[in-house]
Write an enzyme that holds these catalytic residues in place. Structure first.
Site, short mmCIF file in Angstrom:
data_model
loop_
_atom_site.label_atom_id
_atom_site.label_comp_id
_atom_site.label_asym_id
_atom_site.label_seq_id
_atom_site.Cartn_x
_atom_site.Cartn_y
_atom_site.Cartn_z
N SER A 86 40.65 39.38 46.54
CA SER A 86 40.44 40.61 45.77
C SER A 86 39.30 40.43 44.79
O SER A 86 38.98 39.30 44.39
CB SER A 86 41.72 41.07 45.07
OG SER A 86 42.21 40.05 44.23
N GLU A 87 38.69 41.54 44.40
CA GLU A 87 37.48 41.52 43.58
C GLU A 87 37.65 40.70 42.30
O GLU A 87 36.69 40.12 41.80
CB GLU A 87 37.07 42.95 43.20
CG GLU A 87 36.51 43.77 44.33
CD GLU A 87 37.56 44.57 45.07
OE1 GLU A 87 38.65 44.01 45.36
OE2 GLU A 87 37.31 45.75 45.36
N ASN A 88 38.87 40.69 41.76
CA ASN A 88 39.09 39.97 40.51
C ASN A 88 39.23 38.46 40.71
O ASN A 88 39.70 37.77 39.81
CB ASN A 88 40.30 40.54 39.77
CG ASN A 88 41.55 40.61 40.64
OD1 ASN A 88 41.48 40.46 41.86
ND2 ASN A 88 42.69 40.84 40.02
#
Lengths: 225, 238, 238, 225
Positions: free
Chosen positions: D51-53
């Site tokens: 995920s982007e985070n």
């Protein structure tokens, strides 16, 4: 009273630069002579040693039998871990350097010029060069200090009007120590701040290609202790 | 998922073809993948382009200079192509002077960032490093916010040989102290990443997710350094 | 060395002047420096430019949107200037539509890299992101190795407000799981970095050097979140 | 025998895309509908969710009371840690994305065009846009899959010759699932691979602006189990 004419030792030269370091400064010491700066101890301040291989806040050289095979400084010397030390990888380490976090880098050089140029990576008569992190440090550090012998082994001056060798970075040198004294580089060129014992400015000028301005506050060279 | 753990260094490097570009991390003798380099030396791949901080040393230990000396290397990309002292004539220096090996000299921080952007899909970056020097000649310059920069490009590789402290079977890696140096960025930048690891390969889940230095997604092959491998003078398993 | 540990959030942000650029990390509600943002809200600095992934949410928790709603923000630099669903009209969206706050929309990965290069002294980088879209209009394009890139510039800031899991007195930081997100790069990119920390501030030496996520050289001020601070619903000291 | 004419549910649409994921793939699922892909379980393979985070290798959604307040996916849903998970910061996370490590990203969209363009970040009648990581994912991932309703609420087609809304990236979409079927995008445009139960290609074409090629191996839509 005239002091006996003495050239400064490498340790005395590096001590003098190290006296300029301020509490909390992040310092990168070049391989070779500049590492002697870390032998100057001043308990009234804390210095953070950074090395190109990503060690931030290492301690003194490791003693015999005390070496950790995973911990060296940029010169490959085994150093000791200091409380608060942190490690980053090489790209992040040069992020610290290029990003302007290094308060001072001390490097050796073949030549320094009155315009703040210096040369320490290549002798044109030899093929190739050894840059290492010098160009990044020179471009990124807040201050560049240079430690070098005042003349070559053949007696040729190293403090020049303009560098004759390929430079490492233009116009970045702020302070220079040689075996004859301590110099600032100002917009007007070299300024002699402190002279080695027994050396008067005229004698130093004679061994220097560039014109040396004499500080109105010219002092005797400051030694450790 | 595909098994990444190989039994021997030789198996792990067996398929490296002639002409490959190979990343060789390590700095001042620490974090050098000596066992994999020894295997590449035995394997004999030629015409290699090697990316490394330096091009070998004078000591007896296996490093990228071993491949240079064996005539396996066509070109070095590194931060030192001349010795720091004229007396330190390494095999590379001798061969470079004789025109037997080519080289590209890159400032160390530029080298590190070029490797990182190769990993990270960036096409180029502007650095102030080398501006005003011979090394910037012919490079594109640009002034931005009152400062002059030169444009530098990515430096990718086919293979990275990596030395790690700990690895799990997925390939998550940890390095110890200054062993880290170029290892993580090279591990991320190469198409195929091969790791020699000092400790026994851990089961998946044994490394704290907050303490992973290189994600296993970047790692293809893992080999435990055998007890009779090259340990840099320390006892195995330290 | 200078003491970096502050007793209260209010003291730590007291000197932030009007017109500052302030980095506000956090992603999907995790790793948001809510206590420091609440202090900036009390302190009242105005005309701020805030750099953040988003410009606030609809929940009641303090975030950068709190500063926007209070009229303290002149401009947002973020990856979302419209709601993901038209029904989610945050204070920012309302004020942006009414022209009460300005904004620059940046793709999230470009935002992250622009922050990183601001920290790392790089003048610009070429990314394939946004090529061929409205957002690339007016940007400098360049084809390299058969791919088209746009040039993006650094995004520095005067202050970063950071939320960390653990910190020592020197300012070495650790983050837990997805709390990390923008926190490390913002901590490194700002001139002055102010950290709220969930655990008691540790003595120097209590954090393993191999597990430091942000070096203390980047950190200026540290404040422990008090028991009655904003804990995102979890018990203090988790 | 004719199947009853049925539109696919969002879960069935996402199941079908998830069936395409191969063992060892690194997958980034967009916020909203695409997260339903993670409900499709196939024990014969392992999928690595990114995920982007900066979370690499997270597990299923956390159950009630099982949430770790420090661990969410890109949509802010609490997920569980999976053995082998690793965390990076946001710049390194988008290094993974931009660097081509993501085997497939699944996103929602307002429109997809036969040239592989898609639009999911901005409605010009509203001010601003919501890009998030969509443009980075679209430019960086090895494959872009799109899940969307075949028509708008008003019955207007979403599979177009050319996007009318500002695009997120040009020419990147490889596969599309709608409530009427599964489509590849080839150099020749949309190709219907599987049709929803009871829908024949002509009926699907009628609800589509772009011309639909029919796969020579046209099949019934494949469901879970």
């Amino acid at each position: 009273m005239t002091a006996e004419k003495t050239k400064l030792t490498r340790q005395q030269m590096c001590d003098r630069l190290a006296m300029e370091f301020q509490d909390g400064w992040i310092v990168n010491l070049g391989v070779g002579m500049p590492t002697l700066c870390s032998n100057y101890v001043d308990d009234s301040r804390e210095i953070i040693n950074q090395s190109e291989n990503g060690v931030v806040g290492y301690g003194p050289l490791a003693g015999e039998g005390e070496e950790d095979r995973h911990l060296v400084n940029a010169g490959g010397q085994h150093v000791t871990p200091l409380a608060g030390m942190g490690i980053v990888h090489h790209a992040d380490s040069f992020g610290i350097i290029r990003g302007g976090m290094i308060d001072v880098t001390v490097m050796g050089a073949y030549e320094v010029a009155e315009n703040g140029d210096f040369a320490n990576w290549r002798i044109p008569t030899r093929k190739g060069g050894g840059i290492g992190g010098a160009m990044d440090l020179a471009a990124g550090a807040k201050r560049v200090f240079i430690a070098l012998e005042h003349t070559t082994r053949e007696g040729e001056p190293r403090l020049l009007k303009r560098c004759t060798l390929p430079i490492t970075a233009p116009g970045v040198v702020k302070m220079v120590v040689t075996d004859l004294g301590l110099f600032a580089i100002t917009p007007a060129g070299f300024e002699l701040l402190e002279n080695a014992p027994g050396w008067n400015p005229e004698e130093i000028q004679e061994l220097t290609e560039a014109r040396i301005n004499i500080s109105p506050n010219l002092k005797d060279f400051r030694f450790r202790g | 998922m595909k098994n990444k753990v190989y039994a021997t260094m030789d198996e792990a490097v067996a398929d490296i073809p002639d002409g490959s570009t190979v990343m060789c991390p390590g700095f001042s003798g620490v974090g050098v993948p000596r066992n994999l380099l020894a295997a590449v030396n035995r394997q004999g791949a030629k015409e290699l382009t090697c990316i490394s901080n330096n091009a070998g040393t004078l000591d007896e230990l296996v490093d990228v200079g071993t491949l240079v000396e064996a005539g396996q290397v066509k070109k070095m990309v590194c931060a030192f192509t001349a010795p720091t002292h004229p007396s330190m004539v390494t095999p590379f220096v001798r061969m470079y002077n004789e025109g037997l090996v080519d080289a590209e000299l890159v400032p160390q921080g530029t080298l590190a960032e070029r490797i990182r952007i190769a990993a990270f899909g960036i096409g180029g970056f502007y650095t102030p490093t080398s501006v005003g020097t011979e090394l910037a000649e012919g490079k594109e310059h640009r002034e931005m916010n009152g400062r002059t920069y030169v444009l530098e490009y990515p430096l990718p590789a086919d293979y990275a040989l990596v030395r790690a402290w700990r690895a799990d079977k997925f390939g998550n890696l940890q390095f110890r102290l200054s062993q880290r140096n170029f290892n993580p960025i090279m591990a991320m930048a190469a198409t195929t990443t091969i790791v020699e690891v000092e400790n026994d390969v851990l089961d998946i889940g044994e490394i704290d997710p907050d303490q992973v230095h290189v994600s296993g997604i970047y790692v293809d092959r893992i080999v435990k350094i055998p007890d009779d491998g090259i340990w840099d003078g320390a006892k195995p398993g330290l």
